[in-house]
Design a protein around this motif. Structure first.
Motif, PDB file in Angstrom:
ATOM      1  N   GLN A   6       0.972  -1.119  -0.127  1.00 31.45           N
ATOM      2  CA  GLN A   6      -0.013  -0.200  -0.025  1.00 31.45           C
ATOM      3  C   GLN A   6       0.814   1.307  -0.073  1.00 31.45           C
ATOM      4  N   ALA A  11       0.762   2.400  -6.392  1.00 29.55           N
ATOM      5  CA  ALA A  11      -0.251   3.385  -5.821  1.00 29.55           C
ATOM      6  C   ALA A  11      -0.096   4.751  -6.410  1.00 29.55           C
ATOM      7  N   ASP A  16      -4.583   5.096  -5.897  1.00 41.48           N
ATOM      8  CA  ASP A  16      -4.719   4.377  -4.529  1.00 41.48           C
ATOM      9  C   ASP A  16      -5.633   3.171  -4.540  1.00 41.48           C
ATOM     10  N   ASN A  17      -6.552   3.219  -5.324  1.00 39.22           N
ATOM     11  CA  ASN A  17      -7.690   2.060  -5.391  1.00 39.22           C
ATOM     12  C   ASN A  17      -7.148   0.809  -6.361  1.00 39.22           C
ATOM     13  N   ALA A  18      -6.698  -0.144  -5.432  1.00 42.39           N
ATOM     14  CA  ALA A  18      -6.004  -1.215  -5.926  1.00 42.39           C
ATOM     15  C   ALA A  18      -6.965  -2.217  -6.717  1.00 42.39           C
ATOM     16  N   TRP A  21      -6.782  -1.647 -10.521  1.00 43.59           N
ATOM     17  CA  TRP A  21      -5.390  -2.112 -11.088  1.00 43.59           C
ATOM     18  C   TRP A  21      -6.069  -3.193 -12.148  1.00 43.59           C
TER      19      TRP A  21
END
Length: 167
Positions: A6, A11, A16-18, A21
């Protein structure tokens, strides 16, 4: 690796929102075996469009810092060449998000510097080409920094560039 965890490089590069991905990137974070197989066998996602949308402010801040350096060099009548360097993934995981970002950033910064008539040395590109021909252990595997050999190669390339410019 900075790509894992994290708040790491992924990121910063992908957001930031995995959960957003690509699936391959998420699986790489869970399995070293999948990471090796993924880069060896599967086509990698192309993140360049994302970079064009996400990183203009980062480029602008970098350009502002370089503007101060350019002005000071001009005021002192000192020549300036900006060497553009990248990290280990640029050399060893060419299709990774990290390598794609490094290539994007170096290329975009070089374009901005050329528009200001600042000489650039594509050190990362020159080193990658040479590494492809000669091989060697130029980066520490645990942190991606240059080894003694990597520093020597970088110094040789910079010296070759200076010799070509000297009268």
């Amino acid at each position: 690796s900075l790509e894992r965890g994290q708040g790491g490089l992924l990121a910063a590069v992908l957001g930031d929102n995995a959960a957003l991905w690509p699936w391959q990137v998420r699986w790489e974070q869970r399995s070293a075996l999948f990471r090796l197989l993924n880069h060896a066998v599967l086509p990698q996602p192309d993140f360049r469009a994302d970079f064009h949308a996400r990183f203009p402010p980062t480029l602008k801040r970098t350009e502002l810092i370089l503007s101060e350096i350019i002005q000071e060099c001009s005021r002192r009548k000192v020549a300036l060449t900006v060497a553009l360097m990248a990290g280990r993934t640029y050399f060893h995981q060419r299709a990774s998000a990290s390598a794609q970002f490094q290539e994007y950033f170096c290329t975009a910064l070089a374009e901005r510097l050329r528009a200001r008539n600042v000489e650039t040395l594509p050190l990362a590109e020159l080193m990658r080409d040479r590494h492809g021909r000669e091989g060697g252990k130029w980066f520490f595997p645990h942190d991606g920094h240059l080894t003694v050999e990597g520093h020597r190669i970088a110094a040789e390339i910079i010296a070759e560039n200076w010799r070509k410019r000297s009268p």
